[in-house]
Write a protein that holds these residues in place. Structure first.
Motif, PDB file in Angstrom:
ATOM      1  N   ASN A   9       0.828  -1.209   0.000  1.00  0.00           N
ATOM      2  CA  ASN A   9       0.000   0.000   0.000  1.00  0.00           C
ATOM      3  C   ASN A   9       0.860   1.257   0.000  1.00  0.00           C
ATOM      4  OD1 ASN A   9       0.825  -0.713   2.605  1.00  0.00           O
ATOM      5  ND2 ASN A   9      -0.818   0.421   3.576  1.00  0.00           N
ATOM      6  N   THR A  10       2.133   1.111  -0.206  1.00  0.00           N
ATOM      7  CA  THR A  10       3.075   2.223  -0.291  1.00  0.00           C
ATOM      8  C   THR A  10       3.641   2.293  -1.708  1.00  0.00           C
ATOM      9  OG1 THR A  10       4.953   0.828   0.332  1.00  0.00           O
ATOM     10  CG2 THR A  10       3.758   1.933   2.119  1.00  0.00           C
ATOM     11  N   ALA A  11       4.350   3.387  -1.992  1.00  0.00           N
ATOM     12  CA  ALA A  11       5.094   3.478  -3.246  1.00  0.00           C
ATOM     13  C   ALA A  11       6.516   2.961  -3.043  1.00  0.00           C
ATOM     14  CB  ALA A  11       5.111   4.922  -3.751  1.00  0.00           C
ATOM     15  N   GLY A  12       7.079   3.205  -1.849  1.00  0.00           N
ATOM     16  CA  GLY A  12       8.435   2.754  -1.548  1.00  0.00           C
ATOM     17  C   GLY A  12       8.498   1.245  -1.367  1.00  0.00           C
ATOM     18  N   VAL A  13       9.535   0.631  -1.929  1.00  0.00           N
ATOM     19  CA  VAL A  13       9.666  -0.836  -1.874  1.00  0.00           C
ATOM     20  C   VAL A  13      11.022  -1.277  -1.350  1.00  0.00           C
ATOM     21  CG1 VAL A  13       8.100  -1.102  -3.846  1.00  0.00           C
ATOM     22  CG2 VAL A  13      10.572  -1.016  -4.247  1.00  0.00           C
ATOM     23  N   ASP A  14      11.861  -0.337  -0.936  1.00  0.00           N
ATOM     24  CA  ASP A  14      13.277  -0.625  -0.678  1.00  0.00           C
ATOM     25  C   ASP A  14      13.515  -1.748   0.318  1.00  0.00           C
ATOM     26  OD1 ASP A  14      12.121   1.811   0.605  1.00  0.00           O
ATOM     27  OD2 ASP A  14      13.831   1.620   1.936  1.00  0.00           O
ATOM     28  N   GLN A  15      12.680  -1.862   1.352  1.00  0.00           N
ATOM     29  CA  GLN A  15      12.894  -2.917   2.348  1.00  0.00           C
ATOM     30  C   GLN A  15      12.638  -4.312   1.776  1.00  0.00           C
ATOM     31  OE1 GLN A  15      11.222  -2.079   6.402  1.00  0.00           O
ATOM     32  NE2 GLN A  15      10.189  -0.429   5.309  1.00  0.00           N
ATOM     33  N   TYR A  16      11.724  -4.399   0.829  1.00  0.00           N
ATOM     34  CA  TYR A  16      11.245  -5.699   0.358  1.00  0.00           C
ATOM     35  C   TYR A  16      12.075  -6.281  -0.782  1.00  0.00           C
ATOM     36  CZ  TYR A  16       7.241  -4.341   3.155  1.00  0.00           C
ATOM     37  OH  TYR A  16       6.438  -3.937   4.194  1.00  0.00           O
ATOM     38  N   ILE A  17      12.905  -5.455  -1.418  1.00  0.00           N
ATOM     39  CA  ILE A  17      13.696  -5.972  -2.543  1.00  0.00           C
ATOM     40  C   ILE A  17      15.105  -6.373  -2.122  1.00  0.00           C
ATOM     41  CG2 ILE A  17      12.373  -4.671  -4.251  1.00  0.00           C
ATOM     42  CD1 ILE A  17      14.685  -2.660  -4.380  1.00  0.00           C
ATOM     43  N   LYS A  18      15.380  -6.296  -0.836  1.00  0.00           N
ATOM     44  CA  LYS A  18      16.677  -6.740  -0.353  1.00  0.00           C
ATOM     45  C   LYS A  18      16.782  -8.253  -0.459  1.00  0.00           C
ATOM     46  CE  LYS A  18      17.290  -2.886   2.878  1.00  0.00           C
ATOM     47  NZ  LYS A  18      17.373  -2.475   4.298  1.00  0.00           N
ATOM     48  N   GLU A  19      17.982  -8.711  -0.732  1.00  0.00           N
ATOM     49  CA  GLU A  19      18.205 -10.140  -0.922  1.00  0.00           C
ATOM     50  C   GLU A  19      17.787 -10.915   0.329  1.00  0.00           C
ATOM     51  OE1 GLU A  19      21.814 -13.174  -2.267  1.00  0.00           O
ATOM     52  OE2 GLU A  19      22.148 -11.011  -2.193  1.00  0.00           O
ATOM     53  N   GLY A  20      17.070 -12.022   0.114  1.00  0.00           N
ATOM     54  CA  GLY A  20      16.692 -12.895   1.205  1.00  0.00           C
ATOM     55  C   GLY A  20      15.357 -12.588   1.846  1.00  0.00           C
ATOM     56  N   ILE A  21      14.678 -11.536   1.412  1.00  0.00           N
ATOM     57  CA  ILE A  21      13.379 -11.194   1.996  1.00  0.00           C
ATOM     58  C   ILE A  21      12.257 -11.971   1.305  1.00  0.00           C
ATOM     59  CG2 ILE A  21      11.737  -9.360   2.541  1.00  0.00           C
ATOM     60  CD1 ILE A  21      14.359  -9.254   4.126  1.00  0.00           C
ATOM     61  N   LEU A  22      12.143 -11.822   0.004  1.00  0.00           N
ATOM     62  CA  LEU A  22      11.103 -12.511  -0.755  1.00  0.00           C
ATOM     63  C   LEU A  22      11.723 -13.572  -1.643  1.00  0.00           C
ATOM     64  CD1 LEU A  22       8.896  -9.477  -1.902  1.00  0.00           C
ATOM     65  CD2 LEU A  22       8.580 -10.927   0.114  1.00  0.00           C
ATOM     66  N   ALA A  23      11.016 -14.693  -1.814  1.00  0.00           N
ATOM     67  CA  ALA A  23      11.485 -15.736  -2.717  1.00  0.00           C
ATOM     68  C   ALA A  23      11.497 -15.209  -4.154  1.00  0.00           C
ATOM     69  CB  ALA A  23      10.583 -16.964  -2.610  1.00  0.00           C
ATOM     70  N   GLU A  24      12.314 -15.828  -4.994  1.00  0.00           N
ATOM     71  CA  GLU A  24      12.500 -15.328  -6.354  1.00  0.00           C
ATOM     72  C   GLU A  24      11.224 -15.346  -7.182  1.00  0.00           C
ATOM     73  OE1 GLU A  24      15.671 -17.347  -8.276  1.00  0.00           O
ATOM     74  OE2 GLU A  24      17.223 -16.588  -6.910  1.00  0.00           O
ATOM     75  N   ASP A  25      10.300 -16.247  -6.867  1.00  0.00           N
ATOM     76  CA  ASP A  25       9.089 -16.358  -7.685  1.00  0.00           C
ATOM     77  C   ASP A  25       7.938 -15.493  -7.175  1.00  0.00           C
ATOM     78  OD1 ASP A  25       8.714 -17.815  -5.376  1.00  0.00           O
ATOM     79  OD2 ASP A  25       7.645 -19.454  -6.336  1.00  0.00           O
ATOM     80  N   VAL A  26       8.169 -14.708  -6.116  1.00  0.00           N
ATOM     81  CA  VAL A  26       7.122 -13.833  -5.583  1.00  0.00           C
ATOM     82  C   VAL A  26       7.023 -12.568  -6.434  1.00  0.00           C
ATOM     83  CG1 VAL A  26       6.386 -12.421  -3.629  1.00  0.00           C
ATOM     84  CG2 VAL A  26       7.351 -14.687  -3.239  1.00  0.00           C
ATOM     85  N   MET A  27       5.801 -12.228  -6.843  1.00  0.00           N
ATOM     86  CA  MET A  27       5.583 -10.969  -7.549  1.00  0.00           C
ATOM     87  C   MET A  27       5.361  -9.858  -6.525  1.00  0.00           C
ATOM     88  SD  MET A  27       3.308 -11.725 -10.942  1.00  0.00           S
ATOM     89  CE  MET A  27       2.062 -12.693 -10.107  1.00  0.00           C
TER      90      MET A  27
END
Length: 318
Positions: A67-85
């Motif tokens: 619900n934000t425009a900023g995504v910086d925390q979530y694109i760091k390595e190890g946060i989301l699996a590679e297949d997550v959109m």
């Protein structure tokens, strides 16, 4: 059947709209402050912004819509699996944040902050000459939804708009000159006002360093509504206190929250707000976030291409 977790506030009417789209799915409602890690980890789809620690390593997650425009925390390595959109709510914040930035600009050039101080001290006197947006050269760094909205306002009042962006594109009518990022240093000495509308990415960290702030025109104004880390805070303080910059309007700062003993609080010509221009403070922003979320949910469940898909390498919408 998908397990959908909704973390944005929704009333009965909006719940009905969500559930009409998500027929056959399990929809759970919570909020970012009270949701449990177990609930986050069980979700296949999340609408909202759970803490990165809660979402980290989820084996079930297929799609996260922030619900934000900023995504910086979530694109760091190890946060989301590679297949997550990952998608965001770009497009929801342009109106609110650009108006806030415009208000700060008017406050500074018309000395309204000084008159407010005088009012509190019961001082009745003129503070002398003021400035105008008309014929001012306004350099807008970042031409996303916020930057474009701000440029339109400046253009409407007769300002001369200069846009800087990452990728080449056709020049909008409300931009007088358009350049790529590599021209920034050449443009700074010409601008009366510099407006930063940037997300937090590896390329925007301390973009406005001491050296770059020194390139700005004597007596110019810096506005920042993107992320505080784009500007060297101490260098900004030095530039305003020395008179090199007339002033600054900032809704974001590094660090946040700003420590009570930081000198930034006491600098007269810095107008500061505590990162409040966005979020749900304007009702229209919330409505736009909900509409973007609902539209993307329809797209996901129908197997259609999502809007606002994030490029994990750049941190921008693809």
């Amino acid at each position: 059947m998908y397990n959908i977790l909704v973390l944005i506030p929704v009333d009965d009417e909006k719940k009905a709209k969500l559930e009409a789209v998500a027929k056959g799915c399990k929809v759970t409602y919570s909020d970012e402050d009270t949701v449990s890690k177990e609930t986050v980890q069980q979700a296949n789809i999340i609408i909202g912004s759970p803490s990165v620690e809660m979402v980290k390593g989820s084996a079930n997650l297929k799609w996260l819509h922030l619900n934000t425009a900023g995504v910086d925390q979530y694109i760091k390595e190890g946060i989301l699996a590679e297949d997550v959109m990952l998608t965001n709510s770009t497009g929801a914040y342009g109106l609110a944040v650009s108006e806030h930035m415009f208000a700060m600009l008017l406050e500074i050039i018309k000395k309204l902050h000084i008159y407010r101080d005088n009012q509190n001290e019961r001082i009745w006197k003129s503070e002398g000459r003021v400035k105008t947006i008309y014929n001012s050269k306004v350099l807008i760094v970042g031409l996303g939804n916020i930057g474009c909205n701000f440029a339109k306002m400046v253009n409407a009042l007769g300002g001369y708009t200069i846009g800087v962006k990452r990728r080449p594109s056709e020049k909008p009518d409300f931009i007088d000159e358009l350049y790529l990022n590599d021209e920034l240093d050449n443009l700074l000495p010409k601008a009366d006002i510099v407006a930063l509308c940037l997300p937090s990415t590896k390329d925007t960290q301390k973009l406005f360093s001491k050296e770059r702030i020194a390139l700005m025109k004597e007596g110019s104004i810096l506005l920042n509504v993107g992320r505080g880390a784009s500007v060297d805070t101490e260098a900004l303080c030095d530039a305003v206190e020395s008179g090199h910059l007339l002033g600054a309007g900032i809704d974001v700062v590094d660090p946040e929250p700003l420590p009570e003993d930081h000198r930034l609080w006491g600098i007269k010509n810095i107008v500061m707000t505590p990162h409040v221009s966005g979020w749900y403070n304007l009702a229209e922003t919330y409505e736009r976030i909900f509409d973007i979320s609902l539209d993307n949910l329809k797209r996901f469940l129908n197997g259609e291409e999502l809007k606002n898909i994030i490029d994990f390498n750049t941190g921008y919408v693809k």
